[in-house]
Write a protein that holds these residues in place. Structure first.
Motif, mmCIF file in Angstrom:
data_model
loop_
_atom_site.group_PDB
_atom_site.id
_atom_site.type_symbol
_atom_site.label_atom_id
_atom_site.label_comp_id
_atom_site.label_asym_id
_atom_site.label_seq_id
_atom_site.Cartn_x
_atom_site.Cartn_y
_atom_site.Cartn_z
ATOM 1 N N ILE A 34 7.052 6.145 5.676
ATOM 2 C CA ILE A 34 5.994 5.453 4.929
ATOM 3 C C ILE A 34 6.090 3.948 5.154
ATOM 4 N N ASP A 35 7.306 3.400 5.057
ATOM 5 C CA ASP A 35 7.496 1.961 5.245
ATOM 6 C C ASP A 35 7.157 1.523 6.663
ATOM 7 N N SER A 53 10.492 8.228 3.092
ATOM 8 C CA SER A 53 10.331 6.841 2.664
ATOM 9 C C SER A 53 10.345 5.880 3.857
ATOM 10 N N ASN A 66 -3.495 1.065 -0.442
ATOM 11 C CA ASN A 66 -3.488 2.242 -1.305
ATOM 12 C C ASN A 66 -2.690 2.021 -2.579
ATOM 13 N N VAL A 67 -2.384 0.792 -2.886
ATOM 14 C CA VAL A 67 -1.563 0.491 -4.051
ATOM 15 C C VAL A 67 -2.397 0.615 -5.327
ATOM 16 N N CYS A 68 -1.855 1.284 -6.308
ATOM 17 C CA CYS A 68 -2.533 1.402 -7.599
ATOM 18 C C CYS A 68 -2.440 0.067 -8.337
ATOM 19 N N ASP A 74 3.509 1.626 7.448
ATOM 20 C CA ASP A 74 2.728 0.793 6.545
ATOM 21 C C ASP A 74 1.654 1.610 5.822
ATOM 22 N N LEU A 75 2.049 2.788 5.343
ATOM 23 C CA LEU A 75 1.089 3.709 4.735
ATOM 24 C C LEU A 75 0.677 3.332 3.323
ATOM 25 N N THR A 76 1.354 2.369 2.726
ATOM 26 C CA THR A 76 0.960 1.974 1.370
ATOM 27 C C THR A 76 -0.043 0.830 1.369
#
Length: 68
Positions: A52-53, A49, A61-63, A56-58
């Protein structure tokens, strides 16, 4: 496409904190959008986690959910 699964060495280190992964609850992650490259190992979900934070891997890519 096929992927070979192997057990990492007993001395494998966490990609985030560099602790031995088998001293904890290890997690194997692969990027299978690019030919399932080499696995990356994390010693636990907290390190995954944090990685990822910090990376900045999200972003992008956010649903999205819509009730329509």
């Amino acid at each position: 496409m096929s992927t070979t699964i192997t057990t990492p060495s007993v001395d494998a280190s966490c990609a985030y904190c560099e602790s031995r992964i088998f001293d904890h609850d290890p997690i194997c992650v692969r990027d299978c959008t690019a030919d399932c490259g080499s696995p990356t190992y994390f010693c636990n979900y907290a390190c995954l986690s944090a990685h990822i934070d910090e990376s900045d891997l999200t972003a992008g890519n956010v649903c999205e959910w819509s009730s329509d």
